[in-house]
Enzyme design. Sequence first.
Site, PDB file in Angstrom:
ATOM      1  N   GLY A 473      -3.380  -0.045  -2.506  1.00 15.68           N
ATOM      2  CA  GLY A 473      -4.155  -0.313  -1.300  1.00 15.68           C
ATOM      3  C   GLY A 473      -4.252  -1.082  -0.229  1.00 15.68           C
ATOM      4  N   ARG A 515       5.137  -8.913   0.806  1.00 17.44           N
ATOM      5  CA  ARG A 515       6.606  -8.627   0.453  1.00 17.44           C
ATOM      6  C   ARG A 515       7.543  -7.129   1.241  1.00 17.44           C
ATOM      7  NH1 ARG A 515      10.282 -10.652  -3.585  1.00 17.44           N
ATOM      8  NH2 ARG A 515       8.325 -11.941  -4.108  1.00 17.44           N
ATOM      9  N   GLU A 712      -2.990 -11.603   3.332  1.00 10.92           N
ATOM     10  CA  GLU A 712      -3.168 -12.554   2.384  1.00 10.92           C
ATOM     11  C   GLU A 712      -3.965 -13.457   3.682  1.00 10.92           C
ATOM     12  OE1 GLU A 712      -1.071 -13.644  -1.850  1.00 10.92           O
ATOM     13  OE2 GLU A 712       0.596 -12.709  -0.209  1.00 10.92           O
TER      14      GLU A 712
END
Lengths: 761, 187
Positions: A473, A515, A712
């Site tokens: 996603g 990452r 995040e």
Amino acid sequence: MSARDGTIGSSPNRVGGIDRVTGAQRYLADLSVADALHAKLVTVPVAHARIDRIDGSAALALPGVRLVLTADDLPQPMPRFGPQNVDRPVLATGETKYQGDPVALVVADTKEEAEAGAAAVRVDYEALPAVFTVAGALAADAPLVQDPSLRPKDPRRETNVLNEHVVAWGDVEAAAAEHGLTIVERRYTFPMVTHFAIEPHAFMAAPDGDGVAVWSTIQHPNWLQKTIAGLTRLPLSRVRVYAPDPGGAFGGKQHAKYEPAVVFAALRLGRPVRLVLTLEETFQAVRRASCEARVRTGFTSDGRIAFHDIEADYLIGAYTDIADRVVGKGSYPAAGPYNVPAVRIVARAILSHTVPSTAFRGFGNPQINWAVESTIDEGARELGIDAVAVRLRNLARKGDRFIPFDTPCDGEWEQAVRKAAELIGWDQPCPPGHGRGIALGIKSGPTTGLSYSIVRLLADGSAVVYAGTSDMGQGARTVFAQIAAHELGAPLDWVTVAMGDTALVPYDQQTSASRSTVLMGNAVLAACRDIQAKLRTMAAAQQGLDEADVTVADGLVRLASGRELPIREVLTAGLGKLGGEITGLGEMRKEAEAGHPLSGAPAFFEFNCTAIEAEVDADTGDVTIHRHVTVSDVGKALNPLQVRMQDEGAAIMGLGHTLMEHYIFDEEGRIRNLGAIDYRIPTSMDLPRELRSEAVENADGPGPYGSKGMSEGALLCVAPAAAAAIRDATGVAIRDLPLTPERVWRALQAGPVPGDAEGRR
Amino acid sequence: MPQTTLPIQLTVNGTRRRIAVAPHHTLLEVLREDLRLTGSKECCLVGECGACTVLVDGWSVDACLVLAVEADGADVLTVEGLASPDGRLAPIQAAFLDQGGVQCGFCIPGQLMSAHALLAEHPHPTRAEIEEGMAGNLCRCACYEQIFAAIGQAAAGDAPDLGGLGAGAHAGGARAGAKTSAEGLDQ
Ligand code: FES
Ligand code: FES
């Protein structure tokens, strides 16, 4: 302004988007494999039990039931697995250690027959005392969650403390003894929450020639391949993992869960076996570690942070999974993005008879950032210093080694703070009844990494990119296609990205820690550069030039004369009548660093500043978020729309653990709110009245074109910013999440709480 | 144990189907397993997440809560039936793509069906009507703002030039209905 054409920095429609709006996208549960049998887990409804006997005879007598697989049917000693410690059995053996720990797997012709079979398996068990709180797990007479023989060399093996992570620099006690400091000490709790991907976890396995094929909703197909190869003693080449795009993952789908049991069942039966978890089972398969933290922070009178003394106890659950790493890596940057001369952080990973916790967006940082940022807020209040000013006073500037021996501050973080303050109108008066709060957060990016990519430039100038990342996603497919399109001069819709099959796609370590844009992105870029080098040789030969007089970059071939040729023209001529293709190989390696506590300094930091304006209904305790501003340092937004969606998604997910989400336990440690009815996540009715996300872009990241990882950061600061806003609005400080209406209402009734151990020297 | 089945008739995405179904099977099971229409998704199975939303005689329902036999004779529209037979996307599908209303995509079939029903009832919905109309569809990726913008775009009935999808302020109350898409775009 961002264009839509697929160039770097534009926001084209998502690659793979059309199948997602037509219903054609096949998620794992949508795949139909001929002859597949259906499996169901057998569990016991308590947190901790001794298993005396499992009798599958009644189940086996039912129509369609083919197998009742228990620990006795598996190789002895029980095969175990786990990404950190090899402590998790394929099926529970002797004891169950959390509610939902499977003791058997029933396999039948249909899903219903498997369910009926599972209900008919008779399990004789005795419920045992369970530990499901930090205090319970640390009590002198606490039952041990883990058999000490699993870690014979560990001096803590006779306790429920799995590990303790200490980070320290400077002299905290000497700093605390300084005159004139304002010292604030507070305790905070962060609840157990679950990922609640809308796609429940699903697994399938089938014999495949001499080996086995495994389908999983996994984020790390190559890691799963290694796990299954180890358990079955097959070579890696005989274990083929298919990883269809997950329907949301958020860390919960990183590591193997029930795939090994399904593999053993499929190999035994010689037939494909599928196991699709219910949402309730998913709640009992993955969660975030809860945390109890104590923070003692000293401030000078002008608002400098003199020291941080931080202790955090994370309750990680019954098996290690990746949770010890979550605790270690999540607590490592707990002192925040500040220059603090003396720091001591002690974080413990504590075992308990609860669902094994695992990676979850933010990876251990949100828990502790909640505590530390809230403490800074309280310090600022005591000193009478503005919350933005106190942060800017201590904030690391680019190049500062704010964590000694680690990656220095790698961004213009001040810009993000100033932008967030400006967007929320920090200097403007707050509407009556509203309050504002602000918080900062950092998270270490990947500390090691290994990603390979193959790119094939086909004869017509179109391209296929092979990347072992999972597109769950976040839009990795789109970004990789943008990189290849840019480098190879192809339109975006001429680029195909192949993922999710370990037999075809080269190795990638994992999809985690934000990452992929940086590490796999660099591997894709390197593969494209490999192709460019071959094109350069071709072009030089075609033009009768020295290679030094030809450059290939940004999708074009440039001659020393200044003439530019389309790549396609050089390619067609170079490949000649037979056609064929040019293949490029890219590798991105970030080696471990010996001696570094995290085994490597992070490739980048995710930095975020969140500012919130909130209002509380004094009669109901309901919190309305009027404005939510989130600003992340992303280096360079390769796809601004996707950046915004990731930040907004993280922000709203953060509102979940801030305002409503938590497991509720009964006295025996059973979860009382399993499932969507009693466990609420943010819906369209729970959004901030205004949500605004912005990115700071200075092209100063290690990824392609100066990008950094992101996705995040926007979750890290939601809770402390919201709680500070509530405090600003009401004068009441609440130090336990979530800030449910009931909790807020009770706090308002009780009135302002004095700090637990504050004082001036 | 031979299972009893009952014959029912459904019109699914315009095609008349006669099927024998187990009396306790839900419409979702029949769509996904008997008719292999896997666009409608399975998540909570208790009517809370909306991933299984389909239209039954024009009403949006959670297919996990409806027994297939209850739908006997009904006209059912699933996500597979939104695009025209030649594959052209319906305006709401195109709008979801244009506005970025799709991340992992798992909730999207349900979101699309709820949005479709919402627009049928309120061709130019206000922000409040959108929030309420979509409240039964969870999106953990939380692309709610983009989904709202997509509904706004579809309501406006045109495919705007998306050249300026900017950094995006979402001024809550003001961002309703047909104005939505245009507003988000000129940043
Ligand atoms: S699966 Fe039907 S509402 Fe959740
Ligand atoms: S797009 Fe992932 S759940 Fe909605």
